[in-house]
Design a protein around this motif. Structure first.
Motif, mmCIF file in Angstrom:
data_model
loop_
_atom_site.group_PDB
_atom_site.id
_atom_site.type_symbol
_atom_site.label_atom_id
_atom_site.label_comp_id
_atom_site.label_asym_id
_atom_site.label_seq_id
_atom_site.Cartn_x
_atom_site.Cartn_y
_atom_site.Cartn_z
ATOM 1 N N LEU A 155 -26.965 0.410 19.386
ATOM 2 C CA LEU A 155 -26.515 -0.522 18.352
ATOM 3 C C LEU A 155 -25.475 0.125 17.446
ATOM 4 N N ILE A 156 -25.722 1.386 17.052
ATOM 5 C CA ILE A 156 -24.779 2.109 16.193
ATOM 6 C C ILE A 156 -23.425 2.249 16.887
ATOM 7 N N ASP A 157 -23.436 2.608 18.160
ATOM 8 C CA ASP A 157 -22.179 2.764 18.903
ATOM 9 C C ASP A 157 -21.382 1.467 18.921
ATOM 10 N N HIS A 158 -22.047 0.366 19.226
ATOM 11 C CA HIS A 158 -21.334 -0.899 19.359
ATOM 12 C C HIS A 158 -20.924 -1.480 18.014
ATOM 13 N N ALA A 159 -21.716 -1.243 16.979
ATOM 14 C CA ALA A 159 -21.372 -1.766 15.659
ATOM 15 C C ALA A 159 -20.193 -1.016 15.052
ATOM 16 N N MET A 160 -20.122 0.300 15.286
ATOM 17 C CA MET A 160 -19.076 1.119 14.684
ATOM 18 C C MET A 160 -17.771 1.114 15.464
ATOM 19 N N ALA A 161 -17.848 0.937 16.761
ATOM 20 C CA ALA A 161 -16.681 1.148 17.624
ATOM 21 C C ALA A 161 -15.409 0.426 17.173
ATOM 22 N N PRO A 162 -15.467 -0.835 16.744
ATOM 23 C CA PRO A 162 -14.206 -1.521 16.427
ATOM 24 C C PRO A 162 -13.530 -1.047 15.141
ATOM 25 N N VAL A 163 -14.275 -0.434 14.207
ATOM 26 C CA VAL A 163 -13.706 -0.206 12.869
ATOM 27 C C VAL A 163 -13.773 1.227 12.370
ATOM 28 N N TRP A 164 -14.406 2.142 13.079
ATOM 29 C CA TRP A 164 -14.655 3.456 12.490
ATOM 30 C C TRP A 164 -13.360 4.215 12.215
ATOM 31 N N GLU A 165 -12.357 4.049 13.075
ATOM 32 C CA GLU A 165 -11.079 4.719 12.817
ATOM 33 C C GLU A 165 -10.334 4.054 11.658
ATOM 34 N N THR A 166 -10.409 2.747 11.588
ATOM 35 C CA THR A 166 -9.722 2.013 10.524
ATOM 36 C C THR A 166 -10.260 2.395 9.152
ATOM 37 N N ASN A 167 -11.539 2.623 9.036
ATOM 38 C CA ASN A 167 -12.137 2.934 7.736
ATOM 39 C C ASN A 167 -11.571 4.207 7.126
ATOM 40 N N ASN A 168 -11.121 5.131 7.949
ATOM 41 C CA ASN A 168 -10.544 6.374 7.418
ATOM 42 C C ASN A 168 -9.162 6.169 6.807
ATOM 43 N N VAL A 169 -8.556 4.998 7.051
ATOM 44 C CA VAL A 169 -7.274 4.696 6.422
ATOM 45 C C VAL A 169 -7.407 4.725 4.908
ATOM 46 N N TRP A 170 -8.562 4.299 4.409
ATOM 47 C CA TRP A 170 -8.756 4.276 2.957
ATOM 48 C C TRP A 170 -8.719 5.679 2.369
ATOM 49 N N LEU A 171 -9.271 6.657 3.089
ATOM 50 C CA LEU A 171 -9.233 8.036 2.612
ATOM 51 C C LEU A 171 -7.796 8.558 2.578
ATOM 52 N N ILE A 172 -7.030 8.230 3.597
ATOM 53 C CA ILE A 172 -5.622 8.637 3.620
ATOM 54 C C ILE A 172 -4.873 8.006 2.446
ATOM 55 N N PHE A 173 -5.171 6.755 2.161
ATOM 56 C CA PHE A 173 -4.532 6.067 1.042
ATOM 57 C C PHE A 173 -4.884 6.748 -0.280
ATOM 58 N N THR B 204 2.626 -0.143 -2.443
ATOM 59 C CA THR B 204 1.251 -0.645 -2.440
ATOM 60 C C THR B 204 1.235 -2.158 -2.250
ATOM 61 N N VAL B 205 2.117 -2.861 -2.959
ATOM 62 C CA VAL B 205 2.191 -4.317 -2.819
ATOM 63 C C VAL B 205 2.577 -4.694 -1.388
ATOM 64 N N ILE B 206 3.556 -3.978 -0.822
ATOM 65 C CA ILE B 206 3.976 -4.252 0.559
ATOM 66 C C ILE B 206 2.814 -4.016 1.525
ATOM 67 N N ALA B 207 2.069 -2.935 1.306
ATOM 68 C CA ALA B 207 0.931 -2.634 2.176
ATOM 69 C C ALA B 207 -0.133 -3.724 2.088
ATOM 70 N N VAL B 208 -0.381 -4.201 0.866
ATOM 71 C CA VAL B 208 -1.383 -5.259 0.699
ATOM 72 C C VAL B 208 -0.944 -6.525 1.432
ATOM 73 N N VAL B 209 0.333 -6.860 1.336
ATOM 74 C CA VAL B 209 0.842 -8.084 1.958
ATOM 75 C C VAL B 209 0.892 -7.970 3.478
ATOM 76 N N VAL B 210 1.324 -6.806 3.962
ATOM 77 C CA VAL B 210 1.532 -6.637 5.407
ATOM 78 C C VAL B 210 0.248 -6.226 6.121
ATOM 79 N N VAL B 211 -0.444 -5.229 5.574
ATOM 80 C CA VAL B 211 -1.612 -4.673 6.260
ATOM 81 C C VAL B 211 -2.905 -5.370 5.847
ATOM 82 N N GLY B 212 -2.950 -5.846 4.608
ATOM 83 C CA GLY B 212 -4.175 -6.449 4.097
ATOM 84 C C GLY B 212 -4.758 -7.545 4.973
ATOM 85 N N PRO B 213 -3.978 -8.571 5.350
ATOM 86 C CA PRO B 213 -4.531 -9.630 6.198
ATOM 87 C C PRO B 213 -5.081 -9.119 7.526
#
Length: 347
Positions: free
Chosen positions: A46-64, A306-315
């Motif tokens: 369950l952990i593998d399948h629940a995390m697989a689609p988003v675990w890499e994306t979540n680290n974007v916040w740390l980079i930001f 930041t505004v550009i990122a919110v508009v382009v990447v946010g959705p």
């Protein structure tokens, strides 16, 4: 004015990482405690399948977060990474090992290698949030200032230890709440009660650690303590407690529809309360937002980006999280949900 705006962007980014990344760390925490290969088979699937689609994306916040610190507040960035380089390096190593362990565990066929990669993923999921929060505890307690040299006291102090343990417990709470809902969505009925019980235990740990932290922060981080116990800081703390209790109530009533939102709100509100309590300082009580801010042109361009990122990447991020929570990206197969049942509760 612009410096204050960018400072709040930084706080929001920290809150986003605490919620999104914290959920992943929490899943890794329960992976660590799932048991042996056979006993932990179902929870780990369950952990593998629940995390697989988003675990890499979540680290974007740390980079930001790092980009905002480095670009918008270079003086703070230098002070923090000079005084706290060791726990931050340990956290970074944990991030790398965690990602490698999670990515390599699934395709590996040999049991010994799967256990090795699984241990890398699970242990790093425990240590990384601890060291990140311990570093924050050093800042909150006023032990980090411009010119401070690296020392164990900067991060191995009472406030840092409590902050690190609270981060692990809060991540475990978020992870269990999300996995409880994931089990329900994927039709893994035997795991709903399994993670529901663990979410309740994790919340109890958060409450105990928060009570322990009261006298610690009062004596060791007085400026932030004062901000958390009055005005807007206190209001956000109360709202966070209400959201946490609401999550527990929903879990007890087996009403899982809103638990994700209330649990995330409780963590995000605590981060917001910290931001309010610490103002106007970046480093209490030695460096204010105005003193640590970069050049005005740099801040202006950072706001525009930041505004550009919110508009382009946010959705795209909203759509990704939405599809993931709806189970549209990588649903469990019949073979997965038909695997051997895990010994545990069915509450």
């Amino acid at each position: 004015m612009m410096a204050d705006l960018i400072a709040w962007v930084l706080v929001i980014a920290v809150a986003a990482y605490a919620c999104a990344g914290g959920t992943d760390y929490g899943a890794g925490f329960w992976d660590l405690l799932a048991g042996g290969a056979e006993r932990g088979r179902r929870p780990r699937w369950l952990i593998d399948h629940a995390m697989a689609p988003v675990w890499e994306t979540n680290n974007v916040w740390l980079i930001f977060v790092l980009v905002i610190m480095w670009t918008g507040f270079p003086t703070m960035f230098q002070a923090v990474f000079t005084a706290l380089w060791l726990p931050l390096v340990l956290a970074a190593v944990g991030l790398v090992l965690r990602g490698a362990g999670f990515a390599l565990r699934k395709p590996t066929r040999r049991l010994a290698q799967r256990r090795l990669y699984g241990a890398m993923f699970a242990v790093s999921s425990l240590l990384t949030p601890f060291f990140l929060a311990a570093s924050l505890g050093g800042v909150v307690s006023g032990r980090v200032a411009v010119g401070t040299t690296a020392s164990a006291d900067a991060w191995a102090n009472p406030t840092s230890v409590v902050a690190g343990l609270l981060a692990v417990a809060a991540a475990a709470f978020l992870g269990a709440v999300f996995l409880c809902s994931d089990a329900r969505r994927f039709g893994a009925d035997d795991l709903i009660g399994y993670f529901r019980l663990r979410a309740l235990f994790a919340f109890a740990a958060v409450v105990v650690l928060a009570l322990i932290g009261l006298p610690v922060t009062h004596d060791d981080a007085r400026y932030v303590w004062d901000g958390l116990t009055r005005g807007w800081g206190l209001l956000l703390v109360v709202l966070a407690a209400v959201c946490g209790l609401a999550t527990v109530l929903f879990l007890l009533r087996r009403s899982y529809g809103l638990t994700r939102y209330t649990s995330v709100a409780s963590v995000a509100l605590i981060v917001g309360a910290w931001g309010l309590a610490q103002r106007p300082y970046l480093l209490p009580t030695s460096l204010t937002v105005a003193q640590g801010a970069g050049a005005s042109d740099t801040l202006r361009w950072l706001a525009i980006v930041t505004v550009i990122a919110v508009v382009v990447v946010g959705p795209a991020l909203v759509l990704l999280y939405r599809l993931s929570t709806m189970g549209e990206l990588e649903p469990l197969t019949d073979a997965d949900t038909g695997a051997a049942r895990t010994p545990g509760d069915n509450l």
